[in-house]
Design a protein around this motif. Structure first.
Motif, short mmCIF file in Angstrom:
data_model
loop_
_atom_site.label_atom_id
_atom_site.label_comp_id
_atom_site.label_asym_id
_atom_site.label_seq_id
_atom_site.Cartn_x
_atom_site.Cartn_y
_atom_site.Cartn_z
N UNK A 149 40.95 57.11 7.63
CA UNK A 149 41.62 58.36 7.98
C UNK A 149 40.64 59.51 7.80
N UNK A 150 40.86 60.59 8.55
CA UNK A 150 40.01 61.77 8.43
C UNK A 150 40.21 62.40 7.06
N UNK A 151 39.16 63.00 6.51
CA UNK A 151 39.26 63.59 5.16
C UNK A 151 40.29 64.72 5.09
N UNK A 152 40.62 65.35 6.21
CA UNK A 152 41.60 66.44 6.22
C UNK A 152 43.04 65.96 6.37
N UNK A 153 43.25 64.67 6.56
CA UNK A 153 44.60 64.16 6.80
C UNK A 153 45.53 64.56 5.65
N UNK A 154 46.66 65.18 6.01
CA UNK A 154 47.65 65.57 5.01
C UNK A 154 47.29 66.80 4.21
N UNK A 155 46.20 67.46 4.59
CA UNK A 155 45.71 68.57 3.79
C UNK A 155 46.45 69.87 4.01
N UNK A 156 47.21 69.95 5.08
CA UNK A 156 47.91 71.20 5.37
C UNK A 156 49.15 70.87 6.18
N UNK A 157 49.94 71.88 6.41
CA UNK A 157 51.18 71.69 7.14
C UNK A 157 50.90 71.48 8.63
N UNK A 158 51.43 70.43 9.20
CA UNK A 158 51.19 70.09 10.60
C UNK A 158 51.73 71.14 11.55
N UNK A 159 52.70 71.90 11.14
CA UNK A 159 53.31 72.85 12.05
C UNK A 159 53.16 74.29 11.59
N UNK A 160 52.09 74.57 10.86
CA UNK A 160 51.81 75.94 10.46
C UNK A 160 51.45 76.73 11.69
N UNK A 161 51.98 77.90 11.80
CA UNK A 161 51.66 78.76 12.95
C UNK A 161 50.48 79.64 12.60
N UNK A 162 49.30 79.01 12.37
CA UNK A 162 48.12 79.78 12.01
C UNK A 162 47.38 80.26 13.22
N UNK A 197 47.44 79.26 24.59
CA UNK A 197 47.59 78.80 25.98
C UNK A 197 47.15 79.89 26.94
N UNK A 198 46.75 79.47 28.11
CA UNK A 198 46.35 80.39 29.17
C UNK A 198 46.96 79.92 30.48
N UNK A 245 56.67 79.29 21.37
CA UNK A 245 57.02 77.89 21.63
C UNK A 245 55.82 76.96 21.65
N UNK A 246 54.61 77.48 21.43
CA UNK A 246 53.40 76.67 21.62
C UNK A 246 52.96 75.92 20.36
#
Length: 171
Positions: free
Chosen positions: A158-171, A46-47, A40-41
């Motif tokens: 905007x930051x150079x990484x904006x939109x560069x990857x999926x915002x909700x990737x569970x990496x 988290x700790x 769910x995080x």
């Protein structure tokens, strides 16, 4: 709270060196990695400390830089929410944090701020700045819409990484 009493930081991870709650000694031991990614995080590590669930990146920031002011957030520069190396963290306000956001899973064009208009087949470019949506125009080619969006990202810092990857990737 002095986080150094409980944790040792090393390469983006926290390790237990003491326990704020004696009952924790049943589940973890000195030297264990502190924290985990709960389903769910949303990818954050988290700790649990004294009955509260805390995000590890916030603890790491405070260990290195002191208390986080209430109006500020900690951004993962590369967008990977589990990458808590101090060099990947920066303190920003909420509006600035939104300038380093990934692309949503439901994006159909593959480019943030660019959508295809069904009615006329054109591509619409837009950008949100300070909570205000700004339309950048409609374009016949997706390349022109992407170009307009990229120029606006530069203009609005905007930051150079904006939109560069999926915002909700569970990496």
């Amino acid at each position: 709270m002095n986080w150094h009493d409980y944790f040792r930081y090393e390469d983006g991870k926290l390790y237990w060196i003491g326990f704020p709650n004696p009952e924790q000694t049943r589940s973890v031991k000195i030297g264990d990695v502190a924290g985990y990614k709960h389903p769910d995080s949303k990818g954050y590590v988290r700790v649990q400390v004294m009955g509260k669930m805390l995000r590890v990146h916030r603890v790491i920031w405070e260990m290195h830089n002191g208390k986080i002011p209430e109006s500020m957030e900690i951004d993962h520069i590369n967008g990977i929410r589990s990458d808590n190396r101090i060099e990947n963290l920066r303190i920003v306000d909420g509006l600035e944090n939104m300038k380093n956001k990934g692309i949503y899973k439901n994006n159909k064009t593959g480019f943030v701020g660019v959508e295809k208009i069904k009615a006329n087949g054109k591509y619409r470019a837009s950008i949100r700045v300070n909570k205000k949506l700004i339309f950048l125009g409609e374009y016949i080619s997706i390349e022109d819409a992407i170009d307009a969006r990229k120029k606006a990202e530069c203009e609005y810092l905007f930051h150079k990484n904006h939109g560069a990857r999926n915002a909700y990737t569970k990496s």
